[in-house]
Design an enzyme around this catalytic site. Structure first.
Site, PDB file in Angstrom:
ATOM      1  CE  LYS A 177     -31.001  -6.759 -20.588  1.00 54.61           C
ATOM      2  NZ  LYS A 177     -29.695  -6.083 -20.320  1.00 54.61           N
ATOM      3  CG  PHE A 222     -19.233  -5.510 -22.515  1.00 53.64           C
ATOM      4  CD1 PHE A 222     -18.634  -4.252 -22.456  1.00 53.64           C
ATOM      5  CD2 PHE A 222     -20.540  -5.598 -22.971  1.00 53.64           C
ATOM      6  CE1 PHE A 222     -19.327  -3.103 -22.845  1.00 53.64           C
ATOM      7  CE2 PHE A 222     -21.252  -4.455 -23.351  1.00 53.64           C
ATOM      8  CZ  PHE A 222     -20.642  -3.209 -23.294  1.00 53.64           C
ATOM      9  NE  ARG A 280     -33.044   3.691 -19.737  1.00 55.39           N
ATOM     10  CZ  ARG A 280     -31.984   3.066 -20.273  1.00 55.39           C
ATOM     11  NH1 ARG A 280     -32.148   2.041 -21.116  1.00 55.39           N
ATOM     12  NH2 ARG A 280     -30.772   3.424 -19.965  1.00 55.39           N
ATOM     13  CB  THR A 307     -26.209   0.064 -17.207  1.00 53.01           C
ATOM     14  OG1 THR A 307     -26.812   1.036 -18.052  1.00 53.01           O
ATOM     15  CG2 THR A 307     -25.827  -1.168 -18.016  1.00 53.01           C
ATOM     16  NE  ARG A 364     -31.015  -2.692 -15.954  1.00 53.52           N
ATOM     17  CZ  ARG A 364     -30.727  -1.922 -16.994  1.00 53.52           C
ATOM     18  NH1 ARG A 364     -30.427  -0.648 -16.815  1.00 53.52           N
ATOM     19  NH2 ARG A 364     -30.734  -2.428 -18.216  1.00 53.52           N
ATOM     20  CG  ASN A 384     -28.703  -5.191 -16.806  1.00 55.02           C
ATOM     21  OD1 ASN A 384     -29.289  -5.994 -17.522  1.00 55.02           O
ATOM     22  ND2 ASN A 384     -28.062  -4.147 -17.284  1.00 55.02           N
ATOM     23  CG  HIS A 412     -33.763  -3.597 -23.365  1.00 52.58           C
ATOM     24  ND1 HIS A 412     -32.680  -2.814 -23.667  1.00 52.58           N
ATOM     25  CD2 HIS A 412     -34.768  -3.196 -24.197  1.00 52.58           C
ATOM     26  CE1 HIS A 412     -33.013  -1.970 -24.652  1.00 52.58           C
ATOM     27  NE2 HIS A 412     -34.280  -2.193 -24.997  1.00 52.58           N
TER      28      HIS A 412
END
Ligand code: UDP
Ligand code: MG
Length: 143
Positions: free
Chosen positions: A16, A62, A90, A96, A107, A117, A120
């Site tokens: 991200k 959000f 993951r 998250t 993260r 964070n 993805h």
């Protein structure tokens, strides 16, 4: 035998906007987990593809903040491949909310909070296939 899922599979990762400056370190962590990049592309996303990708949360309060964040710079889209790639990614990402993520997770190292964070990752094999198709084959399908 823990499960019978020890097969090579693919998953979709997105570094991200806030993760970009640490992209090399994130890619190093991914390779150290035994995953490899099958394909990648650096590009800007748009509102349309984000609304589709985040359909499960598009109505949340959000969402506008999330959309602004995801449009704030280019991202790195990657198809990752390896044994149990979906779960491996993951686990490597952490939860998250970056403030709850362990050190040593992506993260935990590079995220800030529950929105910013860094990465993805697809949450299931089914969604991995849908997301790979969405981000890497959508243009062809639209012709
Ligand atoms: N998100 C947010 N606020 C929340 C929950 C999620 O801003 O309360 C953002 C965050 O960037 C997250 C993304 O929306 O990564 C997608 O949410 P999801 O629940 O699918 O989390 P993920 O699968 O990314 O851990
Ligand atoms: Mg998700």
């Amino acid at each position: 035998m823990k499960d019978n899922k020890n097969v090579v599979e693919q998953t979709l990762a997105i570094i991200k906007p806030d993760g970009i400056k640490n992209a090399i370190k994130i890619i190093e962590m991914i390779y150290n987990e035994g995953l490899k990049i099958e394909k990648y592309e650096v590009r800007m996303l748009d509102e349309e593809i984000l609304k589709e990708h985040y359909a499960h949360i598009v109505d949340k309060p959000f969402y506008p903040k999330l959309e602004n964040y995801m449009l704030s710079s280019e991202v790195v889209l990657m198809i990752l491949e390896g044994v149990n790639a979906v779960d491996k990614l993951r686990n490597l990402m952490g939860p998250t909310d970056s403030t709850k993520a362990q050190k040593g997770t992506i993260r935990g190292e590079f995220g800030t909070d529950i929105t910013y964070n860094a990465i993805h990752g697809s949450d299931s094999k089914e969604n991995a296939e849908i997301e790979i198709n969405r981000f890497f084959r959508q243009k062809q399908k639209r012709i």
